[in-house]
Scaffold this motif. Structure first.
Motif, PDB file in Angstrom:
ATOM      1  N   TYR A   1       4.804   3.805  -4.807  1.00  0.00           N
ATOM      2  CA  TYR A   1       4.480   4.640  -3.656  1.00  0.00           C
ATOM      3  C   TYR A   1       3.480   3.982  -2.707  1.00  0.00           C
ATOM      4  CZ  TYR A   1       6.774   7.762  -6.822  1.00  0.00           C
ATOM      5  OH  TYR A   1       7.703   8.291  -7.667  1.00  0.00           O
ATOM      6  N   THR A   2       3.591   4.335  -1.449  1.00  0.00           N
ATOM      7  CA  THR A   2       2.567   3.915  -0.486  1.00  0.00           C
ATOM      8  C   THR A   2       1.386   4.874  -0.648  1.00  0.00           C
ATOM      9  OG1 THR A   2       3.354   5.424   1.218  1.00  0.00           O
ATOM     10  CG2 THR A   2       4.320   3.210   1.209  1.00  0.00           C
ATOM     11  N   GLU A   3       0.294   4.577   0.011  1.00  0.00           N
ATOM     12  CA  GLU A   3      -0.868   5.465  -0.100  1.00  0.00           C
ATOM     13  C   GLU A   3      -0.542   6.878   0.372  1.00  0.00           C
ATOM     14  OE1 GLU A   3      -4.495   3.973   1.585  1.00  0.00           O
ATOM     15  OE2 GLU A   3      -4.527   2.347   0.100  1.00  0.00           O
ATOM     16  N   LYS A   4       0.400   6.932   1.318  1.00  0.00           N
ATOM     17  CA  LYS A   4       0.784   8.257   1.845  1.00  0.00           C
ATOM     18  C   LYS A   4       1.767   8.970   0.923  1.00  0.00           C
ATOM     19  CE  LYS A   4       0.321   7.145   6.728  1.00  0.00           C
ATOM     20  NZ  LYS A   4       1.107   6.355   7.671  1.00  0.00           N
ATOM     21  N   GLY A   5       2.180   8.283  -0.129  1.00  0.00           N
ATOM     22  CA  GLY A   5       3.076   8.930  -1.088  1.00  0.00           C
ATOM     23  C   GLY A   5       4.550   8.687  -0.822  1.00  0.00           C
ATOM     24  N   GLU A   6       4.861   7.759   0.115  1.00  0.00           N
ATOM     25  CA  GLU A   6       6.284   7.471   0.373  1.00  0.00           C
ATOM     26  C   GLU A   6       6.826   6.533  -0.703  1.00  0.00           C
ATOM     27  OE1 GLU A   6       5.377   7.331   5.148  1.00  0.00           O
ATOM     28  OE2 GLU A   6       4.949   5.658   3.788  1.00  0.00           O
ATOM     29  N   GLU A   7       8.047   6.771  -1.105  1.00  0.00           N
ATOM     30  CA  GLU A   7       8.682   5.952  -2.152  1.00  0.00           C
ATOM     31  C   GLU A   7       9.124   4.604  -1.588  1.00  0.00           C
ATOM     32  OE1 GLU A   7      10.859   9.113  -5.137  1.00  0.00           O
ATOM     33  OE2 GLU A   7      12.053   7.844  -3.814  1.00  0.00           O
ATOM     34  N   VAL A   8       8.910   3.552  -2.371  1.00  0.00           N
ATOM     35  CA  VAL A   8       9.375   2.220  -1.974  1.00  0.00           C
ATOM     36  C   VAL A   8      10.114   1.601  -3.162  1.00  0.00           C
ATOM     37  CG1 VAL A   8       8.664  -0.084  -1.194  1.00  0.00           C
ATOM     38  CG2 VAL A   8       7.409   1.925  -0.405  1.00  0.00           C
TER      39      VAL A   8
END
Ligand code: MLT
Length: 411
Positions: free
Chosen positions: A271-278
């Motif tokens: 996850y990115t810091e914003k919580g988006e999945e990668v």
């Protein structure tokens, strides 16, 4: 003014196996007449099998012919090898891994060390203790740890999970939340294993905590017992939470040839810091394409030959040879009164050092009195204190002689 990566200054003086090599070189210099038997670093001694050598010769011929010469190969590895890996190492075990989830490389040491690059620096790492030093050292270099606490023999910020004879070498799940979990089974250095149910608990933990398991299964070819998973993907749902590292080093004697692979499933997300999945598969692919130009064609043809019928037969012979060495060590040490572990599904034997010795004191004593080199357990972490590792990778003759010598000394 040019500055350095100060994380390097947090590292202990030198890599464990370099310290041992230095001590042995010093001893040899002072005792040139002594025949030293090295059962320290886990390096193979059986030569490369004929099926692999033939494939390498053929590949060399191809490289010298203008019609078949090859330059750069794909960074992820040639399809001919990745297809074999998918077929033999996964499909045959009922595991569905696709070719673009396999990344061929020049070693599991490099891959387990480099993988950290695709993860955030603030992730909390958990390592079993004792542990293969590369996992910890590379995280220190990256800045994912605090400083070294001499008293505890631990780095701040790292979660150490003891695996000792008190808990049957089954590490307990962390009580605090961790993000990156390094597991190696069959284990280096203890030679012990986890059952499917025991490993499944880690997969469950990782799912619940959105963590990643970095699973090193470099020694899976030595598994002899049922119910011991060869791959973490034998566990339901593991593809969502685990990266697996495999190597031809110990399986097929490639420590000097260099070939391994890493599996990064497409389901695997961080996850990115914003919580988006990668997708981690995409990130690792990007990293490899930028920093790695692939394993040599000749080497990959060599690895491919491991999967032929003849190759499988011939590597099995070598693996059985090492397993027989392990048995000789286990039984010999038991007879001599040592408490011993591992060695049944792994090429490592883990023993308790005699009362009154530290791991390093026993190392020195064994070198001095029996001229046998092993690895002090504490070199793998604080919970390794009081233990010692011997490898089964020596020649039969040396293995037998080493055990006779150990039996012959009084401790
Ligand atoms: C060991 O002795 O632990 C292994 O040889 C290390 C390695 O595979 O790099």
């Amino acid at each position: 003014m040019i500055t350095i990566n100060e994380n390097y200054l947090k590292l202990q003086d030198s890599y464990l196996f370099s310290t041992i090599a230095k001590k042995v070189a010093e001893f040899t210099k002072n005792n040139p007449d002594k025949k030293i038997i090295k059962l320290g670093i886990g390096d193979v001694t059986r030569p490369i099998i004929p099926a692999v050598c033939d494939a390498m010769h053929k590949a060399i011929d191809e490289m010298s012919d203008i019609k078949t010469f090859r330059g750069y190969g794909p960074e992820q590895g040639y399809d001919f090898l990745r297809e074999k890996i998918v077929e033999f190492d996964y499909k045959k075990r009922g595991i569905d891994i696709s070719i673009d989830e396999i990344f061929v490389s020049d070693g599991a040491k490099c891959d387990t060390g480099n993988i950290g690059e695709i993860f955030g620096i603030d992730n909390i790492i958990a390592i079993t203790d004792p542990v293969y030093p590369v996992y910890l050292d590379t995280n220190i270099m990256a800045g994912r740890t605090g400083t070294y606490d001499k008293e505890k023999d631990q780095y701040e910020g790292v979660v150490y999970i003891p695996a000792t004879c008190e808990n049957g070498f089954v590490p307990e799940l962390p009580t605090k939340k961790v993000d990156m979990i390094y597991l190696c089974f069959p284990n280096n250095p203890t030679g012990t294993v986890l059952t499917k149910d025991q490993l499944a608990k880690w997969v469950e933990y990782a799912k619940e905590n959105k963590s990643i398991i970095l699973f090193d299964s470099a020694y899976e070819a030595f598994i002899t017992e049922q119910d011991v998973p060869h791959s973490i993907y034998e566990i339901e749902g593991a593809k969502e939470v685990a990266i697996e590292f495999r190597s031809f080093s110990k399986t097929a004697g490639f420590t000097g040839v260099r070939c391994a692979y890493t599996v990064v499933p497409k389901e695997l997300k961080a996850y990115t810091e914003k919580g988006e999945e990668v997708s981690l598969n995409k990130l690792w692919n990007r990293r490899q394409c930028t920093k790695f130009n692939g394993v040599p064609y000749i080497t990959q043809r060599a690895a491919e030959a491991v999967y032929t019928e003849l190759g499988q037969e011939q590597i099995k012979e070598n693996i059985n040879y090492y397993l027989e060495n392990a048995k000789i060590i286990l039984e010999g040490l038991k007879e001599a009164g040592y408490e011993v572990f591992g060695g049944k599904n792994a090429p490592y034997i883990w023993l308790k050092v005699p009362k009154g010795y530290t791991s390093w004191e026993f190392f020195d004593y064994l070198l001095e009195k029996a001229n046998v080199v092993g690895t002090p357990g504490v070199g793998f972490g604080p919970s390794g204190e009081g233990y010692f590792r011997l490898t089964a990778f020596g020649s039969r003759e040396n293995t037998i002689e080493a055990i006779e010598r150990i039996k012959g000394i009084t401790v």
